[in-house]
Structures are given as C-alpha cells and as structure tokens.
Write an enzyme that holds these catalytic residues in place. Structure first.
Site, short mmCIF file in Angstrom:
data_model
loop_
_atom_site.label_atom_id
_atom_site.label_comp_id
_atom_site.label_asym_id
_atom_site.label_seq_id
_atom_site.Cartn_x
_atom_site.Cartn_y
_atom_site.Cartn_z
N GLU A 99 0.78 -1.16 0.05
CA GLU A 99 -0.14 0.08 0.02
C GLU A 99 0.88 1.34 -0.08
OE1 GLU A 99 -4.11 -1.36 1.98
OE2 GLU A 99 -2.75 -0.98 3.36
N CYS A 112 3.36 8.31 1.48
CA CYS A 112 3.86 7.52 2.62
C CYS A 112 4.10 6.30 1.68
CB CYS A 112 2.86 7.18 3.69
SG CYS A 112 3.42 6.24 4.77
N CYS A 119 6.40 -7.27 7.30
CA CYS A 119 7.56 -6.85 8.00
C CYS A 119 7.91 -7.90 9.16
CB CYS A 119 6.83 -5.44 9.05
SG CYS A 119 8.16 -4.46 9.80
N CYS A 123 6.00 -4.98 15.99
CA CYS A 123 5.78 -3.94 16.99
C CYS A 123 4.15 -4.16 17.39
CB CYS A 123 5.83 -2.65 16.33
SG CYS A 123 7.63 -2.18 15.75
N CYS A 126 1.24 -2.09 15.84
CA CYS A 126 1.39 -1.70 14.45
C CYS A 126 0.57 -3.12 13.64
CB CYS A 126 2.66 -1.80 13.79
SG CYS A 126 2.70 -1.49 12.13
N SER A 206 11.84 6.61 8.07
CA SER A 206 11.68 6.28 9.44
C SER A 206 12.05 4.61 9.83
CB SER A 206 10.12 6.28 9.55
OG SER A 206 9.90 5.86 11.00
N SER A 228 11.13 5.72 15.28
CA SER A 228 9.91 5.23 15.99
C SER A 228 10.25 4.69 17.61
CB SER A 228 9.32 3.99 15.60
OG SER A 228 8.86 4.25 14.14
N LEU A 229 10.33 5.75 18.49
CA LEU A 229 10.68 5.69 19.88
C LEU A 229 9.83 4.86 20.69
CD1 LEU A 229 13.33 5.99 21.53
CD2 LEU A 229 12.32 8.07 22.24
N CYS A 348 -1.15 6.01 10.20
CA CYS A 348 0.19 5.49 10.47
C CYS A 348 -0.36 3.99 11.07
CB CYS A 348 0.57 6.05 11.69
SG CYS A 348 1.13 7.73 11.28
#
Ligand code: SAH
Length: 382
Positions: A99, A112, A119, A123, A126, A206, A228-229, A348
C-alpha cells in the site's frame, strides 16, 4: 528479435539504464545520451510508453518498445478518505501486494511509501506487524509508488510549480533499513535533480531502530531521519518495539547523536504513539524530554490508530494534551500528528495487504497442478 518478456526500465540507475540500452543494440557512443533523454521522459514527464516521446526518432521508439516497458505497479484499488487522503493497493506479481498513501495538507502533499511486503518487526501496536514478511520491495516497486501517485493525481511534469507530491516519507509497510540497498537505489532516483527532483530535505526515512544501519543511512542516503521511539524505558520498549531487545534505547540514541547531517535546521523526528495507560503518563513525557536532551530533535506524538484485534486503545485526548504540554514547554513545537485517512485504514500503522509468503513446497505443488491441468486442457477435444 524482441525477447520473450520485455523488462521495465523503471528503477534502474542512470548507468544501468545506459547499459541496458547498449545491451539492446543502441551504439555505445549514443547510449548515455539516449539514457538521459529517456530519463527525462520517464521521471520529469511521467511518460508511460515510448510512443509518447515525441522528440525521439520513430525507429528508436519502436526499438525501445520491442525491448522494454515503463510498467508501473498495477493499481488493485484506490480509496479516497473523507479528509482527502488517498490509499492505493498495488500489485506487482502474484501475492505481491503493498500500500501507498497520499496525505494532502495546506502547505504540502506527503506520499507515504512502503519498503517491504509485510514486516519482520512485530511492533505490538502496528497492523503491518501482524503480516509476516513476504519479501523486500525492489527499486522499481519503490519508485513505482511515486509514479502511480503522480499518474493518479495528474502531477506531471515533476518540475512544474505547485506539485501535489512535495514530500516522501518511508513510513509505509516494512522496515526500510532492513532493505537498505533497494531503498537507497530508489531514493537516489526520487531525489535526482534531473528527474523526480525531490530535495533530500523533503524525504524522510523512518526506522524502528536498526542501529548498525543508521550512520550508513545518513552518509549514503542523506535523507531526514525519523525514529519510532514509542517508549522511554527498555522494559516497555522491549515489549512494544521488540527490536529494542537487540538495540536498546541508549544505543539507539547514541546512533542518533552521531547521525551525519543532523543539526538544528535538520532535526531528527521522534515518533511516539500514544497508548492509553501504557506509555502516556506525565512521568513518561518528562523522561522523554530528558532522554532527548542534546539531540537536535522534533517530537511527533501520534494518537494510536486502531485496527481489528489491536491490543491497545488511544490515550484520552486530555491526556495527550497534558503530555504535549510538557513536551512543548521543553521547546518542542506542535507535536500532535492529526490522524489522517482512518476511515480507509490509511493512517499510521494501519497498512496491511493480504499477501502471504507461500512455502516453496506449496508453490511447487500449485505449479505442478497447473501444469497437469493445462496439459489435460490441451488434450480436450475443442
Ligand atoms: N518500520 C519503520 C517504518 C514504519 S513507519 C518504523 O517503524 O519506523 C510507521 C510509523 O507508524 C511508525 O512510527 C510506527 O511505529 C507508527 N505506527 C505503527 N502502528 C501504529 C498505530 N496503530 N497507530 C499509530 N502509529 C502507528
């Protein structure tokens, strides 16, 4: 004789493009000049076929069409949110779907872009993290996302004033620093001054924190950096951003301190998703400010975007405001990211495709079955 399958010229570096032309019989001495002409048509004017390249000789155009294509990823669906955000689901082969999201704002338009199908990072908050890695995207698939967006938005030529896509963020599906070479090759094309011509200042990569690749990214890609903290203590970050177990917060922030090109005019963005009752206390906010002292930083607070089955909720607005106030008072301006495109699952962390990695054995069995079926079909009386 044209080859059985034409290959796409999209995503090739200038040298590789010239070499491909030479390989197709273009005389060595003119291959570079021809490559430059094609580059201009492809990346400044968005040409989708060779026939439209009106200032090139007809014979040459014909030869090119016999050997090559300018194929983009296929658009499976395009959705438009009620806030104007657009999301495309793209396909480049069986089971290879990803996407791309366009976010229009008053003073800019941000694309984006995805770097992987699925992935590996998992996370916890996510949606993409629930999709196993299928594979890395190739340079043409990454650059192709920008071409598709410009085609769809009527955003050519790339040099015209008032372009719609002014910024690119590598914040779609996947971890760009786990696909370093392809992302680097793609961004070199995106930022090439004679082509798509986005300034490196308008490109942000990022990462969830692939520490050993951060300095290399600064030196070799030179884009803006976002981290991405999402947590200020290792015990929590280990759980919600599991790559932290490998590269804990201190190592990550040391890598940020050493990021080539970071300065007060080129700050590193720290993304912090607001998870109710998990990472959103005012003590967390104060610790965040303390941790980032000395780093040229911007902080982006991201209200958590929900997805089906997500184990978290978004912090209450009042809490986000109190958290933001502490961050603001420490000198970081306007930090809350407005959720965009939530109604089409484009915000996001909401991106995901149906692609799954087939096991080689499953694929082989399917291919065998298809071969048997087609042999049976060809034996059937017509
Ligand atoms: N792998 C890279 C690129 C993805 S960027 C990285 O982690 O930085 C996508 C951004 O959205 C990251 O900051 C990610 O942590 C954040 N994000 C993921 N899921 C989210 C969600 N549900 N709500 C809000 N932000 C989310």
């Amino acid at each position: 004789m044209p080859p059985a399958t034409c290959s796409s010229l999209i995503g090739l570096a200038p040298d590789a493009l010239a070499a491909s032309l030479a390989g197709a019989g273009v005389p060595e001495k003119s291959a570079r000049m021809r490559a430059r002409q094609l580059w201009n048509w492809i990346y400044v004017h968005g040409a989708r076929d060779f026939a439209s390249m009106s200032n090139l000789a007809k014979d040459f155009r014909g030869e090119m069409a016999a050997h090559f294509t300018l194929a983009r990823p296929e658009v499976v669906t395009e959705q438009i949110s009620n806030d104007g955000t657009r999301k495309w689901l793209l396909r480049t082969g069986p089971g290879i779907e990803f996407e791309t999201v366009y976010i229009p704002e008053a003073d800019r338009g941000t694309l984006c872009v995805s770097s992987q199908v699925g992935c590996t990072l998992n996370c916890r908050f996510c949606h993409t993290g629930t999709q196993k890695l299928v594979r890395n995207l190739t340079p043409d698939e990454i650059v192709g996302q920008l071409l598709v967006a410009r085609d769809s938005l009527g955003d050519w030529p790339s040099t015209a004033p008032g372009r719609k896509v002014t910024n690119v963020v590598m914040m779609g599906m996947g971890e760009p620093l786990y696909n370093f070479d392809n992302v680097k090759a793609a961004l070199a094309i995106v930022t090439d001054g004679d082509g798509l011509a986005l300034s490196k200042r308008r490109v942000t990569l990022s990462t969830a924190g692939v520490v050993p690749m951060i300095e290399k990214a600064g030196t070799e890609i030179g884009s803006g950096l976002a981290i991405s903290l999402h947590a200020v203590r290792d015990e929590l970050r280990d759980v919600i951003v599991p790559i932290n177990k490998k590269y804990p917060i201190k190592q990550l922030l040391d890598a940020c301190r050493a990021y080539p090109g970071a300065s007060n005019s080129r700050r590193i963005t720290f993304e912090y998703v607001m998870l109710k009752g998990v990472n959103d206390t005012l003590a967390d906010a104060r610790e965040l400010v303390r941790l980032l002292a000395g780093i040229p930083a911007k902080i982006n607070l991201i209200p958590f975007n929900p997805w089906p089955g997500a184990p978290y909720e978004c912090s209450d607005w009042a809490q986000i405001e109190k958290f933001a106030e502490i961050v603001n008072r420490a000198g970081y301006a306007s930090p809350v990211r407005t959720p965009r495109g939530r109604d089409i699952m484009a915000a996001c962390g909401q991106l995901k495709s149906e692609s799954v990695k087939e096991r080689a054995s499953t694929r082989l069995a399917a291919e065998k079955l298809a071969a048997v079926q087609s042999a049976q079909l060809s034996r059937m009386p017509s």
